[in-house]
Write an enzyme that holds these catalytic residues in place. Structure first.
Site, PDB file in Angstrom:
ATOM      1  CB  CYS A 280     -77.391 -61.445 -69.980  1.00 38.54           C
ATOM      2  SG  CYS A 280     -78.335 -60.718 -71.326  1.00 38.54           S
TER       3      CYS A 280
ATOM      4  CG  HIS B  90     -75.760 -62.650 -74.359  1.00 40.90           C
ATOM      5  ND1 HIS B  90     -76.514 -62.995 -73.258  1.00 40.90           N
ATOM      6  CD2 HIS B  90     -74.507 -63.128 -74.125  1.00 40.90           C
ATOM      7  CE1 HIS B  90     -75.749 -63.650 -72.393  1.00 40.90           C
ATOM      8  NE2 HIS B  90     -74.530 -63.733 -72.904  1.00 40.90           N
TER       9      HIS B  90
END
Length: 939
Positions: free
Chosen positions: A330, A879
């Site tokens: 990510c 994230h």
């Protein structure tokens, strides 16, 4: 290179290989050997812990046992920055403790003691300091030399490439592990051996996301070069009676392909993927691998299915395709989405840019990175919204930047910096960089020097990235000793701006009056973290309204003694820890050349603090400092100086008990009132007594305190009589013995309970009202500050390295301006993230007042936000996602790996914003509606 031991096991992370050595224990037995090894450990740790050396992993559990065995304090190994070492601790203990066994790193391995065979695998959640320690090669060799035994070595992978094999005959599954350097030929050999089939009758598919991608042809091509990912699927097909399973077409290279219909997602929630969780995290966040859900089953890997320059026109491009998560990628996906939504890059890479590829540049990647990025951008902007798996791009990235190989989480901004620099070098129009000798300014105007530096930079660096992403700032260095000024003009690709709380420090210091003119009082000030004592004194002087004829003397108090004075104004504030007690003495400048008198307080059993060696007295309170006359000192003169400095502590209602008792016995209330009122003028009389009393008169005054002269350590005290003479000097330490009478006359509570420099407070969740603005971050970046102790500047005038002050100014701004908010701070033992909400303008970011160049006026200095990299969560399990604006649609979208969904402009401002992308506005800012650019924005 990092090495791991398990009885004893070594892993070289850069080569991906592991060596297991059979070895006995290597621990020293005698106290002398213990001391020698501890000393050598510390010496090697300090000299070898630097970039480029080999380091060795040892389990923290075993290492703690070793430290306990040899008596080594846990804080004495290496450079422990966040722990405060005790000031009087012994490193070596004479007690012989139980000897641990051989070095054992089983707790660092997956399955631990149940790990069978020669295929150990490291846990993927290891953290330095908590699970293991790093020691340099020299330290290991010192331990290893104690063994003197033969070693047996063999090698396996640290993190072997795990592939999930599916047998198409019965859909049975098994997991196989290979070295990333293993060839496709070796893959076939192992699969055929496991399944008991002939290699000629086997065919293995790259089965990424459970979709047939291409047949892996038998060759010496490595698994890494074939873009096989960790934990991905491969499919085995077996030829039966000379026929392969039917139903497959072929691609242009002859490889058979599965005919999988491609349909865009019809979800009302997202545009290019599956459902998005309410908190913004994608369903792929935890696993990083897609497992054939009803939505993801329609995904297909489009990588390498297009020609390098397939047709893509402005009319049919979309820009709404997501990027599949290949396993903790990510960080890469968010950076790529922001770059592929940067308008100048989109226009450039949708055209034929092959003529500008520089394959000869030794600083570049032979054009491969630019080609891979261009191909990926064209896929993302082609018609359709099916997510793209950037496997080929990640393979190129890992090849040229090994730090981003594997499947660990990385810093998105670091990847962005590498991509911009790599793309620049691959697209550099300068084939042969000329040598240009830098010239001194020699008093020339700044505009002339800056323009010359920029032309010299462009003569060696000329690319699209330089054209749109690089600016120039002015750097001013000033030597603190000779005041030499050095001005340079340097290019920048992005601005890494700190959050003010990351560069400043709050410090509490108690200020005492050296002339007895006021009560002590604590002051809390904010200074630069890497500032010096001079900065602290200036901040304190402002806070306590220091007069022009006064100065401050800083000191640290430890166990009721002055542990050290901070008399060097350039001493860095990093030498002062948060749990220390710092005081400042207000002193008259005219008396600084006299004898410094340091007063230490002690008592009998009234205050049980810390015993004074050589005496039964107990120390208490805070030492006081004043200056006394330059003539011969007597006990009476010192007595007067003590009364003067203690005068603010005097109780206003104090009357000697004997006088009061006599007055009460005589029944004269007026006498009691007279004695009480006389006390109000006693303090003023004492304060001026020394200045208005001759030496002979002073000698005749009786002593009111029990005082002694002490040595430099506060020991070996010698009682001082009223007519005792002391030879004047620079320093005199005396011991003041408090009696019951002194406690009645003075309030000693003012001398106790010094506050710490920084007392940790209860963490309060930050709210939007506590936000800081982007402007305050930028001003903190441009603020003058001293260089750190590890970043000294070589002064050409002094011919010495100096801790110079540095001031940055923006001189030339690029069309694409990138702000990196420095939310993360790292040290060897401590990592931290700031979740402070930064309020940034979306429209009309006006930086005109920050640009110092007179030639910058004709160009607009107003910017519009078009993309954001966000980071959610902490350092360990965070994230990344991205917000990007489609300029043609004037609409914002949220890119969370493969999930793409529309988002309102009022939703993109969050405390997760990490990297901000702005584009220069061509419109008149007065005509553009939106937020004001003249200061912080309040939402």
């Amino acid at each position: 290179m990092v090495v791991l031991f398990r009885s004893i096991m070594t892993i070289a992370a850069d080569s991906g290989m592991l060596m297991v050595n059979d070895a006995a224990s290597c621990l020293p037995c005698t106290p002398d050997e213990q001391k020698r090894v501890v000393q050598e450990l510390t010496q090697f740790a300090e000299s070898n812990l630097k970039e480029g050396n080999t380091y060795f992993l040892i389990s923290n559990g075993w290492f703690a046992q070793w430290q306990n065995y040899v008596g080594q304090d846990a804080t004495s190994y290496g450079a422990n920055e966040h722990l405060n070492e005790p000031k009087n601790s012994n490193i070596i203990s004479s007690e012989v403790k139980e000897r641990p066994g051989p070095i054992d790193n089983l707790d660092l391995l997956l399955h631990g003691n149940d790990c069978k065979g020669n295929d150990p695998e490291l846990l993927r959640t290891l953290e330095e300091g908590r699970d293991y320690v790093l020691v340099p090669q020299g330290v290991w060799e010192k331990l290893f030399d104690c063994q003197g035994v033969d070693n047996k070595q063999f090698s396996v992978e640290v993190y072997p490439l795990c592939l999930k094999l599916t047998d198409s005959r019965d859909n049975s599954q098994s997991i196989l592990k290979f070295s990333k350097k293993a060839s496709i030929r070796e893959l076939y050999e192992k699969v055929c051996m496991v399944r008991g089939i002939e290699k000629e009758k086997a065919r293995i598919w790259d089965y990424f996301n459970k979709q047939k991608y291409l047949v892996l042809a038998i060759s010496d091509r490595t698994l890494e070069e074939s873009n096989l990912q960790m934990d991905q699927d491969i499919l085995l097909e077996v030829q039966v009676d000379g026929f392969w399973p039917p139903g497959f077409g072929t691609d242009s290279s002859g490889n058979e392909l599965a005919l999988v219909p491609l349909e865009p997602s019809r979800s009302s929630v997202t545009i290019a993927g599956g459902p998005t969780l309410s908190n913004g995290y994608s369903t792929s966040y935890n696993s990083g691998v897609y497992h054939g859900s009803s939505v993801s089953s329609s995904f297909t890997d489009l990588e390498d299915r297009y020609s390098s320059f397939s047709s893509a026109s402005k009319g049919d491009r979309g820009g709404l395709a997501g990027l599949q998560n290949l396993g903790n990628t990510c960080f890469m996906n968010s950076a790529i989405q922001c770059l592929v939504h940067t308008p100048p890059l989109v226009e450039y890479f949708l055209q034929d840019f092959t003529d500008e590829i520089n394959k000869q540049n030794p600083l570049g990647m032979h054009g491969e990175l630019a080609l891979a990025f261009g191909e990926l951008l064209r896929k993302l902007w082609s018609s359709g919204r099916t997510p793209v798996a950037p496997r080929q791009f990640k393979g190129k990235l890992a090849r040229f930047a090994p730090q981003f190989s594997g499947y660990n989480q990385h810093d998105s901004q670091e990847l962005l910096a590498f991509l911009l620099d790599g793309l620049h070098e691959d697209l550099n129009r300068v084939k042969q960089k000329p040598y240009i000798e830098a010239k001194d300014a020699n008093g020339r105007p700044h505009e002339e020097v800056a323009e010359e530096c920029w032309k010299n930079h462009k003569a060696r660096n000329d690319s699209l990235i330089v054209d749109v992403c690089q600016g120039q700032y002015k750097s001013t260095l000033v030597c603190p000793v000779c005041n030499k000024i050095s001005i340079t003009f340097d290019p920048f690709m992005y601005l890494s701006i700190p959050l003010p709380s990351t560069i400043t420090r709050t410090m509490t210091v108690t200020v005492f009056y050296g002339d007895g003119s006021g009560l002590p009082m604590p002051f809390t000030v904010t200074v630069l973290k890497h500032g010096c004592c001079r900065d602290l004194c200036q901040a304190l002087g402002t806070a306590c309204c220091l007069r022009n004829d006064e100065s401050l003397l800083l000191a640290e108090v430890y166990e009721h003694r002055i542990y050290r004075y901070f008399e060097n104004p350039l001493e860095p504030l990093t030498s002062i820890k948060d749990d220390e007690h710092i005081i400042a003495y207000r002193l008259l400048r005219k008396r600084l050349g006299l004898t410094r008198l340091e007063i230490i307080h002690c008592c009998q059993e009234r205050c049980i603090i810390d015993s004074l060696k050589g005496s039964e007295k107990k120390l208490f309170g805070t030492p006081l400092v004043t200056y006394v006359g330059d003539e011969a000192l007597t006990g009476s003169a010192i007595n007067i100086a003590i009364r003067r400095v203690l005068s603010p502590l005097q109780r206003k209602t104090y009357v000697p008990l004997t006088n009061v008792q006599n007055a009460e016995e005589s029944g004269s209330c007026s006498e009691v009132d007279r004695l009480t009122s006389n006390c109000s003028t006693q303090m003023d009389h004492t304060s001026s007594l020394e200045d208005h009393t001759g030496l002979g008169e002073v000698s005749s005054i009786e002593l009111t305190f029990q005082i002694s002269v002490a040595d430099d350590r506060g020991l070996n005290c010698k009682p001082l009589e009223k007519d005792s003479c002391i030879k004047p000097g620079q320093f005199l330490r005396i011991l003041l013995d408090w009696t019951e009478k002194d406690y009645e006359e003075y309030d000693a509570s003012y001398l106790k309970d010094l506050p710490e420099v920084c007392k940790p407070a209860i963490t309060v969740k930050k709210t939007r009202q506590e936000a800081i603005s982007l402007f305050s971050c930028l001003e903190a970046f441009l603020k003058e500050e001293p260089l750190g102790p590890d970043d000294m500047w070589y002064c050409p005038s002094c011919k010495e390295h100096r801790q110079a002050t540095k001031k940055l100014d923006l001189w030339r701004l690029p069309d694409i301006l990138v702000f990196h908010l420095k939310r993360f701070s790292y040290s060897r033992y401590l990592k931290n993230k700031l979740d402070t909400f930064v309020n940034f303008p979306i429209h009309n970011l006006d930086l005109g007042k920050y640009v110092k160049s007179n030639n910058a006026a004709p160009r607009s200095q107003v910017y519009e936000l078009y993309a954001i990299i966000n980071h959610y969560g902490g350092l360990g399990g965070g994230h990344y996602s991205a917000h990007a604006k489609l300029i043609d649609e004037n609409r914002w979208y949220h890119f969370d790996d493969s999930h793409v969904s529309p988002v309102g402009e009022n939703e993109i401002k969050t405390s997760a914003a990490y990297v901000l992308f702005y584009q220069r506005s061509k419109a008149d800012p007065k005509l553009v509606s939106g937020e004001s650019s003249q200061g912080p924005v309040v939402s």
